[in-house]
Design a protein around this motif. Structure first.
Motif: not given
Length: 157
Positions: A35, A38-39, A44, A46-47
Motif C-alpha cells: 500500500l 501504491w500510495n 488510491n 481503495h477506489t
C-alpha cells in the motif's frame, strides 16, 4: 513480486518494483509495504475495486488466492520458496532493494558472554557465508549484511 504465468501487465524481468506496480495499475492487474508503494505513486487502491482485491490470511493463503485469480502479489522470498504448489505463479520482479527486509542482531544486555559470542559470530565472515548459502528449494533466502553471496561476489538479485 510473483504473478500469473500469463502475466498480463508484462512486468517479468523488471528490477524496479515501483515501475512494476505502475505497469500493473495501468494494465488493470496486481499490506503495509504494498500500500505504501501504491500510495507513494499517488494511486488510491481503495477506489480501484474493479482490478484491486485486498486479501486476508497468511502469505500462503494469499498466494493460493492469487493463483486462483491469476493475480499479482508481493510475498517474502522464504514464503515463496516454501510453496510446494505455486499455482501457476512465478517470480516476475525479483530483488528490488526497496523490498528488502533487514534483520539485525543487537546486544541488549552487555556482559552476558553467550549473547556477545552469538552476536560476534553473526557478524563474522563464517556466519555471513552460512547466511548467504542458506536456501530453500534451491532459492537463496537471505543476503548477508556484507552484501555478498558467501563467495566474495556481490549478489545477482
Amino acid at each position: 513480486m510473483v504473478g500469473s504465468q500469463a502475466e498480463m501487465a508484462r512486468v517479468r524481468g523488471l528490477k524496479d518494483i515501483k515501475m512494476a506496480v505502475r505497469w500493473i495499475a495501468s494494465a488493470r492487474g496486481t499490506r503495509d509495504r504494498e500500500l505504501a508503494l501504491w500510495n507513494g505513486m499517488g494511486v488510491n487502491v481503495h477506489t480501484r475495486s474493479t482490478w484491486y482485491v485486498g486479501s486476508r490470511g497468511d502469505e500462503a493463503e494469499v498466494l493460493r488466492q492469487a493463483g486462483n485469480l491469476g493475480a499479482y502479489v508481493l510475498v517474502e522470498r522464504m514464503t515463496w520458496a516454501a510453496q510446494a504448489n505455486q499455482r501457476g505463479l512465478e517470480v516476475l520482479v525479483p530483488g528490488d532493494p526497496v523490498l528488502r527486509t533487514n534483520y539485525a542482531s543487537a546486544l541488549t544486555r552487555d556482559g552476558r558472554e553467550e549473547a556477545v559470542t552469538w552476536h560476534d559470530w553473526l557478524l563474522s565472515d563464517a556466519a555471513q557465508a552460512v547466511i548467504a548459502e542458506f536456501s530453500l528449494g534451491g532459492v537463496r533466502i537471505f543476503t548477508p549484511e556484507n552484501g555478498h553471496n558467501g563467495d566474495g561476489r556481490p549478489p545477482r538479485t
